[in-house]
Design an enzyme around this catalytic site. Sequence first.
Site, PDB file in Angstrom:
ATOM      1  N   GLY A  44       0.766  -1.234   0.000  1.00  0.00           N
ATOM      2  CA  GLY A  44       0.000   0.000   0.000  1.00  0.00           C
ATOM      3  C   GLY A  44       0.797   1.283   0.000  1.00  0.00           C
ATOM      4  O   GLY A  44       0.625   2.127  -0.891  1.00  0.00           O
ATOM      5  N   GLU A  96      -0.178 -13.677   0.337  1.00  0.00           N
ATOM      6  CA  GLU A  96      -1.020 -13.638  -0.863  1.00  0.00           C
ATOM      7  C   GLU A  96      -0.283 -14.229  -2.050  1.00  0.00           C
ATOM      8  O   GLU A  96      -0.846 -15.010  -2.824  1.00  0.00           O
ATOM      9  CB  GLU A  96      -1.431 -12.194  -1.168  1.00  0.00           C
ATOM     10  CG  GLU A  96      -2.454 -11.622  -0.211  1.00  0.00           C
ATOM     11  CD  GLU A  96      -2.773 -10.164  -0.482  1.00  0.00           C
ATOM     12  OE1 GLU A  96      -3.679  -9.624   0.168  1.00  0.00           O
ATOM     13  OE2 GLU A  96      -2.092  -9.562  -1.342  1.00  0.00           O
TER      14      GLU A  96
END
Length: 727
Positions: A36, A102
């Site tokens: 992010g 992920e």
Amino acid sequence: MKRKRDSPDAVTMSACVDDGNSSSGTEFEVFLSFRGPDTRLNFTDCLYQSLVKAEVRVFRDDEEIRKGKKIEGEILHAIESSKIYLPIFSRNYASSKWCLRELTHMLESSSKANDKVILPVFYDVNPDDVKLKTQLYLNALKKHQKKLSHDEVWQWREALTKVARIKGWDMKDKSHGEIINTIVDEVLTKLMKRMRNLPDHLVGIHDHVEAIMDMLNEGSCDVRYLVIHGMGGIGKTTLASVVFNKISNQFQGCSFLLDIRESTQQGRIVDLQKQLLLEILQGGSLGIQNSIDVGINTIRERFRGKKVLLVLDDVGNRDQLSKLAGKSDWFGPGSRIIITTRDINFLPIKGKDKESSFQAHSQEFQIYKMTEMDSFHARQLFIKHAFRMDLPPHDFVDISRQITTKTGGLPLALEVIGASLYGESKKFWKGTLQKLELVPNQEVFNKLKISYDMLEPHQREIFLDIACFFIGEDRLHPYYMWKASNYFPTRELPVLTRMSLIKNYDRLWMHDQFRDLGREIVQREDINFPGKRSRLWEPKIAFDVVRMKEGTDKVIALRLTRLCQEHSFTSEEFSKLVNLRYLKLECKNLVGDFKNLLSKLTWLSWSNCPSELNATNLCLEKLAVLRLLGINITEDWAGWGSCLMSENLKVIEINSMSGLKRTPNFSKCLNLKRLVIRQSTNLLVVDGSLFKLEHLKHLEIISYGSLKRDDCDLCPVSFVFDSLKSL
């Protein structure tokens, strides 16, 4: 959990649950994995918005808000349901435990399924960094090793090195916009978003495709128009679709516009312009609103430098072409425009009208004439549909030849009649042959009507409804209307599909020959008096029938749009329409006493709905589907009581541009299943009755401001959304 939505300016809430009538599908198509702080507000956001505009379902995760040690819930579902994974490797990607988890799960998922793919993006790192050949990611893994298990960190090392060996995009010294366009193109190609669905049986088309390819001359840099010409049902659209699939990946933008003649007759030329801009530019309609001239100028300006492939299906006249692809200088070098049409008289080819607005001397319109199938291919196509095999049983050889001969080599007739005979007895075949022998070969209408005559009464009603009103509609809304009329759409629609009378079960569509067949059947119910027909869909005819009070109890479906906008319909004008079950309105108002009128109405769609309703005693107790569109629909609108009183109501769509500030009271719509509200006010109050709809399966509220429950203070959208999800 927080998930970013499509637009920063709009609050969009969507709670969708399979209602048991639609097939479940992949919820997401692309999964974005990124660090992010590194890319969230720049590259990742731009890529996300571009994918969304290209109508790709994207899951954008933010690992900063994750807690715990395991991937679960929505994240797990998003990864496992997605087909394409886009990990964006930045300098701090490996410092995130969630990013690495992920990535590992994406690698595991892609290794188990052949249709999943990882497309890595090396944002501000080199592939060698991700391959752990430098200290950048190695140092991050060493820090993880101090706190986490050896096995987990080792899995991350394996995942990083494996994914880094996959060919991706290196962002170093590259334009973000250029790379994003390339990524979107690759994603669309991988998802086959540009590919057209083709029939299961393609027979005798190879030579046609080769001829078209030669005429297109792919290596040429000129802008070329190619026209596929022939009668309805001859296979023009199928041929164009095969060619489109074969060459679409060679163009910067592609668009396939279906049924232009039909859309134009419905006044939807601007919608076609918007679709064209959306598909070519992978973005919005650029604010052309409802101006055809603005649309023309936008297409011309935005496509001038692009190599595009455009298919215009079923063009009926010169005006339609002029508004979508008027001149060759609208498009970049190497562009190809393929047109299918039944009539070439309007085309600006040399030797015709030199003064045409298309300037015939500056364009090359090449014509490809499609003819009926030869006897060999016609028989082959028929057998594939009638027997689902390459050769017929011995005792069906002769009758197969006779029926094939009677169809006249028309692919559509071969497909339809063949499908209708599948699994039937020899006696049934002989009866069909006798019917065909009574029909002149040149009359396609009568040949196709044989399939209609085979239908049961409810199947015929549904077929005629689709032909007259519902082509292109999601089948779920008319499904509820048919069910409310005591038809059996769950059983009947598959029958129509198997008989090839409709295509694509989820979105209702039929070949234009069958659309014309259905409408001709209705028109022949009474040639001289339209008011005695069951369905009136042409605005002028419908308006005249109602205005002149010539309607009868035969009319069950009525479209009063476009020409009727400034007219207020009175109760006297509807007094004889006692069996009306479908009504689409675009009028100034309803006036008078409507007691005992429209009592059988199951579908009401009202555009330009007035803020004041002048009708009294309007009682729509059978209503199943309600669609309202009005600039000034307010919470005080007098029609709410009339429209929202039915326990049969299953679908409500409300589009209010500015007036609605509070959702209406849904307390009497206890069986409501689908609710969509779109409005643009600064504040929308959600009525408490909405939270008591136990049967609601699909909820969509789009507001460009804040949302507020009527029983609490102004609150964040997430709170309202969580409350709605509890449904």
